[in-house]
Design an enzyme around this catalytic site. Sequence first.
Site: not given
Length: 284
Positions: A52, A96, A119
């Site tokens: 990422k 994460q 997200d």
Amino acid sequence: MAVIISGKEVSAKVRAEVKAECEQLKSKGVTPGLAVIIVGDDPASRVYVNNKKKACADVGFVSEEYALPAHTTQQELLSLIDKLNNKPEINGILCQLPLPKHLDEKAVINAISPLKDVDAFHPSNVGRIMIGDYHFLPCTPAGVMELIHSAGIEVSGKNCVVIGRSNIVGKPMAMLLLHENGTVTICHSKTKNLKEICSNADIIVAAVGRPEFVKDDMVKDGAVVLDVGINRDENGKLCGDVDFKAVEPKASYITPVPGGVGPMTIAMLMKNTLKAAKLQNNIE
Ligand code: NDP
């Protein structure tokens, strides 16, 4: 023989578009910024976080990594999120997952500002997706839709079967197919006659998390098969949820693993971060 939809190619195109838009934003004084939080030292999470950060650098974003030790308390994590929610240079925040067991994932997701929730896991963003009025789409299902569009596949009126009902893949995936007028069936571990249901599908999205679970006798001739799974087979080799060798000759379109849905997820994260930067700076 199926057409193989290349996530590598489509994701490169998406990233190039994001990069071009990022340059335009920079000329207006805005550089998109993504904060990535990682707690503990799970090796798979480390790989994802590195990918990422690299993707951010490639498209011209700023990224900040917050690597916290495994013993981080809930309060410490929440106060970091609070700080990032209020930091203007940061437009997107992602934590994460999975988190170490002592941390409350739900509370962490809820703490991220919905406008920085790239997200799209926050309940407010999930609700927005449900009613079709959203800022962000969750990256993996959005990536699958991008692959479908790139191949010129029409969803409207098609029988779509999503195998898997997780909050991050299966459920939003079904919703996105429904928004495009697919007739959607969601299957899960308690589904009876899965084989029969799948055999009637024009479009199958496999998000099961079981190596080569979808076999050729579950797929009708000419079906479109999208494989979200990332698994290891008995030899430790990367494989999807679809038995690619057996299914490919029957399908009209199919995604490979690796090189299918996987690269799309990060590309869509970049797209969401760009959108977040525009939203927060009132840029159309
Ligand atoms: P989850 O484990 O959260 O969900 C799996 C789903 O599959 C559940 O709904 C489960 O049903 C269902 N399932 C399990 N066994 C069966 C069965 N025998 N028959 C029918 N359904 C079954 O996984 P995720 O949704 O998080 O991920 C799915 C896969 O996608 C994994 O391989 C993961 O690694 C991969 N993934 C890939 C990403 C990418 O970027 N390409 C991103 C995210 C995930 P039930 O609800 O009843 O338990």
